[in-house]
Scaffold this active site. Sequence first.
Site, PDB file in Angstrom:
ATOM      1  N   LYS A  53      38.515 136.580  17.673  1.00 54.82           N
ATOM      2  CA  LYS A  53      38.949 137.786  16.957  1.00 54.82           C
ATOM      3  C   LYS A  53      38.927 137.527  15.452  1.00 54.82           C
ATOM      4  O   LYS A  53      38.496 138.382  14.677  1.00 54.82           O
ATOM      5  CB  LYS A  53      40.353 138.202  17.436  1.00 54.82           C
ATOM      6  CG  LYS A  53      40.314 138.766  18.850  1.00 54.82           C
ATOM      7  CD  LYS A  53      41.657 138.855  19.542  1.00 54.82           C
ATOM      8  CE  LYS A  53      41.442 139.251  21.002  1.00 54.82           C
ATOM      9  NZ  LYS A  53      42.666 139.238  21.793  1.00 54.82           N
ATOM     10  N   GLN A  97      48.768 138.094  21.161  1.00 55.98           N
ATOM     11  CA  GLN A  97      47.896 137.571  22.206  1.00 55.98           C
ATOM     12  C   GLN A  97      48.717 137.326  23.475  1.00 55.98           C
ATOM     13  O   GLN A  97      49.739 136.640  23.442  1.00 55.98           O
ATOM     14  CB  GLN A  97      47.234 136.262  21.724  1.00 55.98           C
ATOM     15  CG  GLN A  97      46.211 135.702  22.684  1.00 55.98           C
ATOM     16  CD  GLN A  97      45.014 136.632  22.882  1.00 55.98           C
ATOM     17  OE1 GLN A  97      44.452 137.151  21.931  1.00 55.98           O
ATOM     18  NE2 GLN A  97      44.631 136.847  24.130  1.00 55.98           N
ATOM     19  N   ASP A 120      45.739 147.184  19.722  1.00 52.75           N
ATOM     20  CA  ASP A 120      45.393 146.841  21.110  1.00 52.75           C
ATOM     21  C   ASP A 120      45.630 148.035  22.045  1.00 52.75           C
ATOM     22  O   ASP A 120      45.157 148.056  23.173  1.00 52.75           O
ATOM     23  CB  ASP A 120      46.252 145.655  21.588  1.00 52.75           C
ATOM     24  CG  ASP A 120      45.427 144.398  21.814  1.00 52.75           C
ATOM     25  OD1 ASP A 120      44.186 144.506  21.872  1.00 52.75           O
ATOM     26  OD2 ASP A 120      46.024 143.315  21.963  1.00 52.75           O
TER      27      ASP A 120
END
Length: 301
Positions: A53, A97, A120
């Site tokens: 990322k 994460q 997200d």
Amino acid sequence: MTAQIIDGKALSRRLRVGFRERVERLKERGVAPGLAVILVGDNPASRVYVGNKIKACEECGVRSLHVGLAVDVSEAEVLATIQRLNDDGSIHGILVQLPLPPHIQIARVLEAISVHKDVDGFHLYNVGALVTGTSIFPPCTPYGVQLLLDTTGIDVAGKNVVVVGASNIVGKPMGLMLLQREATVTICHARTRDLAQHTILADILIVAAGKPGLIVPQMVKEGAIVIDVGINRLPDGRIVGDVCFDEVKKKAAWITPVPGGVGPMTVTMLIENTLRSAERAFKAADEDEFQEWEAPIVKSP
Ligand code: NAD
């Protein structure tokens, strides 16, 4: 029939060229888009995902902030870190994460992220907005699949879509997004009886179960579009999807490879969401757009 390959790597590359232009436009207006990635502990797989990322951010000119927290960090400290990032005007996207260590409640952490920075798309508000078709930040993997489907030029409206896998991050949002586009959606999962009876009817088959070899040609309709979300590492080190690619390719009209299909698109859509967030923040400074957008959140029961 031999299926045409839906090339996620190529599409990602094309999209990222456009992202660099958007970043430049924002920078000319004094906004440097920024993404914060929080990693708790040092799970090797998570480290690789976070690394990918951050690399994608660099490639597109997005500023990334890697926040590493110890595996025994308290939940309160994680929440306080998120609050600081929520208040930081130079950060437009916040990503935690997953998975998190068991002493930290994932739901609490995800809901602490400002809905304006939830790139997200896992905050309950954005999850709910998928149901009504008003999502600002669609979750990255199904969002990427939607764009891959678009490249075939085939309209999903009225098509039979079968999604294999019903997780919160892939299967369920995928189903909702294609329902919004007026497909007829079936979602199958580990308790579905006679999976083949469903998959054989699919004009579009999307597989996200994490089971290598799950989808064999007998389960696929001639001429179907097959999207393989699965990522599985075999004992010999090879990475494969959930679909028997070589065999199914002979029956499908379109198919995604693994690797090189959905995988690259997931990270690309994260950058798309981060840029959208930065663009929204810039507009909001002029137009009070955030205020308007906030109304349904405040009023929801
Ligand atoms: P998950 O384990 O959370 O969910 C798996 C789903 O598949 C569950 O709903 C389960 O009921 C269903 N399932 C399992 N076995 C099945 C079977 N035999 N028949 C029918 N359904 C079955 O997994 P996830 O996080 O949704 O990920 C699924 C796969 O997609 C994994 O391989 C993961 O690595 C991959 N993935 C890829 C990307 C990407 O960017 N390409 C992103 C996320 C996940």
